[in-house]
Scaffold this motif. Structure first.
Motif, PDB file in Angstrom:
ATOM      1  N   GLU A  50       8.126  42.648  59.167  1.00 34.87           N
ATOM      2  CA  GLU A  50       8.254  43.922  58.495  1.00 34.87           C
ATOM      3  C   GLU A  50       9.388  44.702  59.157  1.00 34.87           C
ATOM      4  OE1 GLU A  50       5.239  47.319  56.765  1.00 34.87           O
ATOM      5  OE2 GLU A  50       4.483  45.743  58.082  1.00 34.87           O
ATOM      6  N   MET A  51      10.415  44.988  58.367  1.00 40.76           N
ATOM      7  CA  MET A  51      11.575  45.742  58.850  1.00 40.76           C
ATOM      8  C   MET A  51      11.363  47.221  58.524  1.00 40.76           C
ATOM      9  SD  MET A  51      13.518  43.293  60.061  1.00 40.76           S
ATOM     10  CE  MET A  51      15.120  44.025  60.316  1.00 40.76           C
ATOM     11  N   ALA A  52      11.904  48.095  59.360  1.00 40.87           N
ATOM     12  CA  ALA A  52      11.728  49.533  59.180  1.00 40.87           C
ATOM     13  C   ALA A  52      12.472  50.055  57.946  1.00 40.87           C
ATOM     14  CB  ALA A  52      12.188  50.279  60.423  1.00 40.87           C
ATOM     15  N   GLU A  53      13.599  49.447  57.617  1.00 40.58           N
ATOM     16  CA  GLU A  53      14.426  49.937  56.512  1.00 40.58           C
ATOM     17  C   GLU A  53      14.714  48.825  55.506  1.00 40.58           C
ATOM     18  OE1 GLU A  53      16.732  52.959  56.815  1.00 40.58           O
ATOM     19  OE2 GLU A  53      15.580  53.728  58.518  1.00 40.58           O
ATOM     20  N   GLN A  54      14.775  49.174  54.238  1.00 37.66           N
ATOM     21  CA  GLN A  54      15.059  48.200  53.193  1.00 37.66           C
ATOM     22  C   GLN A  54      16.437  47.587  53.369  1.00 37.66           C
ATOM     23  OE1 GLN A  54      14.333  49.465  49.169  1.00 37.66           O
ATOM     24  NE2 GLN A  54      15.475  47.758  48.296  1.00 37.66           N
ATOM     25  N   GLU A  55      17.419  48.394  53.752  1.00 42.57           N
ATOM     26  CA  GLU A  55      18.782  47.879  53.926  1.00 42.57           C
ATOM     27  C   GLU A  55      18.826  46.797  55.004  1.00 42.57           C
ATOM     28  OE1 GLU A  55      18.104  51.266  54.155  1.00 42.57           O
ATOM     29  OE2 GLU A  55      18.618  51.651  52.063  1.00 42.57           O
ATOM     30  N   ALA A  56      18.103  47.020  56.093  1.00 49.29           N
ATOM     31  CA  ALA A  56      18.038  46.022  57.162  1.00 49.29           C
ATOM     32  C   ALA A  56      17.349  44.762  56.669  1.00 49.29           C
ATOM     33  CB  ALA A  56      17.309  46.588  58.377  1.00 49.29           C
ATOM     34  N   GLY A  57      16.307  44.919  55.854  1.00 51.71           N
ATOM     35  CA  GLY A  57      15.603  43.769  55.297  1.00 51.71           C
ATOM     36  C   GLY A  57      16.489  42.935  54.394  1.00 51.71           C
ATOM     37  N   GLU A  58      17.242  43.611  53.546  1.00 46.68           N
ATOM     38  CA  GLU A  58      18.154  42.900  52.657  1.00 46.68           C
ATOM     39  C   GLU A  58      19.253  42.196  53.452  1.00 46.68           C
ATOM     40  OE1 GLU A  58      19.252  46.027  49.959  1.00 46.68           O
ATOM     41  OE2 GLU A  58      17.397  45.820  48.818  1.00 46.68           O
ATOM     42  N   ALA A  59      19.724  42.844  54.521  1.00 52.69           N
ATOM     43  CA  ALA A  59      20.761  42.237  55.360  1.00 52.69           C
ATOM     44  C   ALA A  59      20.247  40.982  56.050  1.00 52.69           C
ATOM     45  CB  ALA A  59      21.261  43.246  56.396  1.00 52.69           C
ATOM     46  N   VAL A  60      19.024  41.035  56.557  1.00 53.65           N
ATOM     47  CA  VAL A  60      18.462  39.884  57.263  1.00 53.65           C
ATOM     48  C   VAL A  60      18.202  38.728  56.295  1.00 53.65           C
ATOM     49  CG1 VAL A  60      15.961  40.361  57.219  1.00 53.65           C
ATOM     50  CG2 VAL A  60      16.964  39.307  59.208  1.00 53.65           C
ATOM     51  N   ILE A  61      17.797  39.033  55.075  1.00 58.09           N
ATOM     52  CA  ILE A  61      17.595  37.975  54.077  1.00 58.09           C
ATOM     53  C   ILE A  61      18.923  37.270  53.794  1.00 58.09           C
ATOM     54  CG2 ILE A  61      17.076  37.540  51.634  1.00 58.09           C
ATOM     55  CD1 ILE A  61      14.862  39.702  51.907  1.00 58.09           C
ATOM     56  N   SER A  62      19.976  38.053  53.575  1.00 52.35           N
ATOM     57  CA  SER A  62      21.297  37.476  53.308  1.00 52.35           C
ATOM     58  C   SER A  62      21.804  36.646  54.483  1.00 52.35           C
ATOM     59  CB  SER A  62      22.311  38.579  53.014  1.00 52.35           C
ATOM     60  OG  SER A  62      21.982  39.241  51.826  1.00 52.35           O
ATOM     61  N   ALA A  63      21.558  37.127  55.687  1.00 55.47           N
ATOM     62  CA  ALA A  63      22.101  36.465  56.872  1.00 55.47           C
ATOM     63  C   ALA A  63      21.304  35.240  57.311  1.00 55.47           C
ATOM     64  CB  ALA A  63      22.166  37.463  58.024  1.00 55.47           C
ATOM     65  N   LEU A  64      19.975  35.276  57.205  1.00 52.25           N
ATOM     66  CA  LEU A  64      19.171  34.211  57.797  1.00 52.25           C
ATOM     67  C   LEU A  64      18.579  33.197  56.820  1.00 52.25           C
ATOM     68  CD1 LEU A  64      17.242  36.114  60.624  1.00 52.25           C
ATOM     69  CD2 LEU A  64      19.316  34.729  60.783  1.00 52.25           C
ATOM     70  N   ASN A  65      18.571  33.487  55.526  1.00 50.67           N
ATOM     71  CA  ASN A  65      18.013  32.524  54.579  1.00 50.67           C
ATOM     72  C   ASN A  65      18.808  31.221  54.626  1.00 50.67           C
ATOM     73  OD1 ASN A  65      16.207  31.640  52.550  1.00 50.67           O
ATOM     74  ND2 ASN A  65      17.757  32.061  51.005  1.00 50.67           N
ATOM     75  N   GLN A  66      18.114  30.109  54.757  1.00 52.48           N
ATOM     76  CA  GLN A  66      18.695  28.761  54.823  1.00 52.48           C
ATOM     77  C   GLN A  66      19.456  28.495  56.127  1.00 52.48           C
ATOM     78  OE1 GLN A  66      17.864  26.478  52.468  1.00 52.48           O
ATOM     79  NE2 GLN A  66      16.653  28.096  51.548  1.00 52.48           N
ATOM     80  N   GLN A  67      19.215  29.315  57.163  1.00 54.82           N
ATOM     81  CA  GLN A  67      19.851  29.121  58.469  1.00 54.82           C
ATOM     82  C   GLN A  67      18.881  28.421  59.421  1.00 54.82           C
ATOM     83  OE1 GLN A  67      23.151  29.828  58.954  1.00 54.82           O
ATOM     84  NE2 GLN A  67      23.008  30.234  56.753  1.00 54.82           N
ATOM     85  N   GLN A  68      19.400  27.902  60.520  1.00 55.77           N
ATOM     86  CA  GLN A  68      18.604  27.186  61.513  1.00 55.77           C
ATOM     87  C   GLN A  68      17.951  28.170  62.482  1.00 55.77           C
ATOM     88  OE1 GLN A  68      18.226  23.681  62.071  1.00 55.77           O
ATOM     89  NE2 GLN A  68      19.084  23.480  60.022  1.00 55.77           N
ATOM     90  N   LEU A  69      16.663  27.960  62.741  1.00 57.25           N
ATOM     91  CA  LEU A  69      15.941  28.687  63.773  1.00 57.25           C
ATOM     92  C   LEU A  69      15.026  27.687  64.456  1.00 57.25           C
ATOM     93  CD1 LEU A  69      15.253  31.402  65.157  1.00 57.25           C
ATOM     94  CD2 LEU A  69      13.408  31.646  63.498  1.00 57.25           C
TER      95      LEU A  69
END
Length: 97
Positions: A50-69
């Motif tokens: 759960e991210m505090a802000e929607q903008e941060a949530g959208e940014a993390v989805i764009s950056a980390l979806n389909q990435q290696q962890l």
């Protein structure tokens, strides 16, 4: 307003702390929960952040979806709220009469 994110295909060894570390690069993280098996306590391979802000949530989805962890290619999407339209399985459904 907080923004809830589903994270799938997690490595079974991924901890809530390492998941938090990966997401904090994009904004304030309010909570992290990796779903575990009720009986064994082992990870089921998915969780929620759960991210505090929607903008941060959208940014993390764009950056980390389909990435290696932790050696796995993760899926990161906005979480769907549980609702009454979600099909529920009745225990009697699994029995034959």
């Amino acid at each position: 307003m907080s923004f809830k994110i589903y994270v799938g295909n997690l490595n079974y060894q991924t901890s809530e702390d390492s998941l938090r570390d990966a997401f904090e690069q994009y904004g304030e993280v309010e909570s992290v929960k990796i779903i575990t098996d009720r009986d064994s306590g082992y990870s089921k391979g998915f969780g929620f952040v759960e991210m505090a802000e929607q903008e941060a949530g959208e940014a993390v989805i764009s950056a980390l979806n389909q990435q290696q962890l932790d050696g796995r290619q993760i899926r990161v999407n906005q979480a769907n709220e549980r609702g009454s339209d979600r099909p529920r399985r009745n225990r009697s459904d699994s029995y034959r009469y």
